[in-house]
Motif scaffolding. Structure first.
Motif, PDB file in Angstrom:
ATOM      1  N   THR A  56       7.746  -4.295   2.006  1.00 48.90           N
ATOM      2  CA  THR A  56       6.470  -3.784   2.493  1.00 48.90           C
ATOM      3  C   THR A  56       5.286  -4.396   1.745  1.00 48.90           C
ATOM      4  OG1 THR A  56       6.505  -1.892   0.979  1.00 48.90           O
ATOM      5  CG2 THR A  56       7.480  -1.577   3.172  1.00 48.90           C
ATOM      6  N   MET A  57       5.581  -5.079   0.643  1.00 44.39           N
ATOM      7  CA  MET A  57       4.522  -5.687  -0.161  1.00 44.39           C
ATOM      8  C   MET A  57       4.705  -7.196  -0.208  1.00 44.39           C
ATOM      9  SD  MET A  57       4.203  -3.077  -3.366  1.00 44.39           S
ATOM     10  CE  MET A  57       4.053  -1.324  -3.120  1.00 44.39           C
ATOM     11  N   VAL A  74       0.241  -4.113  -0.176  1.00 44.24           N
ATOM     12  CA  VAL A  74       0.982  -3.754   1.029  1.00 44.24           C
ATOM     13  C   VAL A  74       0.494  -4.594   2.207  1.00 44.24           C
ATOM     14  CG1 VAL A  74       1.593  -1.873   2.618  1.00 44.24           C
ATOM     15  CG2 VAL A  74       1.290  -1.389   0.174  1.00 44.24           C
TER      16      VAL A  74
END
Length: 183
Positions: A56-57, A74
């Motif tokens: 997600t990052m 993010v």
């Protein structure tokens, strides 16, 4: 009994959600180039294990607890994955192989010393870590180590088949927000 339920539900989940996982993986390739995130976490009896998640990052983000990361870390797609909790899908593999349970204390990093100390005081590491539980259903995350450890201990002591399903259903229906990300 819980291990049997974990195995059955994670196996069914992996099989049924495989098409969704493949789509998320492909989108993740375009988002970060590296859609699967593998991170060493503290497991049962404080033994290390590799936790799997959808990334997600950004790839170059420092490996710290989510609340110590910045929102800028993010990605846009990652924000969607976090909000929908789809980033957690690969952890079904962790449950299937026995590193985790569907319900248990969220596994922390080895560099979260204060949380490790609080959990040690309460013997939280005697249990398998989980994807969800009482703390996650009540928006308690790793930014409050003592409160989290107390809540984890309470969950472990009061874990019944009814509560097991209650925490899972609560998570699936959107109760709790998951780990928050810093500013």
């Amino acid at each position: 009994m819980i291990r049997i339920l974990d195995f059955i539900f994670s196996f069914i989940g992996v099989v049924l959600l495989l098409p969704v996982g493949i789509v998320l993986y492909i989108i993740g390739l375009f988002d970060t180039g590296s859609p699967i995130f593998v991170q060493e976490r503290v497991g049962r009896h404080k033994k290390p294990f590799n936790l799997y998640k959808f990334r997600t990052m950004h790839v170059d983000t420092k490996s710290v607890a989510s609340h110590l990361s910045t929102q800028a870390s993010v990605t846009k797609f990652g924000g969607f994955l976090r909000k929908s909790k789809l980033d957690e899908l690969p952890q079904l593999v962790n449950v299937l192989i026995g590193d985790m349970s569907l319900v248990g204390p969220r596994p922390n990093l080895f560099n979260q010393i204060e949380l490790i100390e609080e959990r040690d005081k309460r013997n939280v590491y005697e249990s398998l870590p989980g994807i969800t539980g009482l703390a996650q259903n009540n928006n308690i995350d790793m930014s409050t180590p003592e409160k989290l450890a107390i809540t984890d201990k309470k969950m472990i002591e009061e874990l019944t088949i009814f509560n097991y399903f209650k925490y899972i259903i609560g998570t699936v229906t959107g109760k709790g927000q998951g780990d928050r990300v810093g500013k």
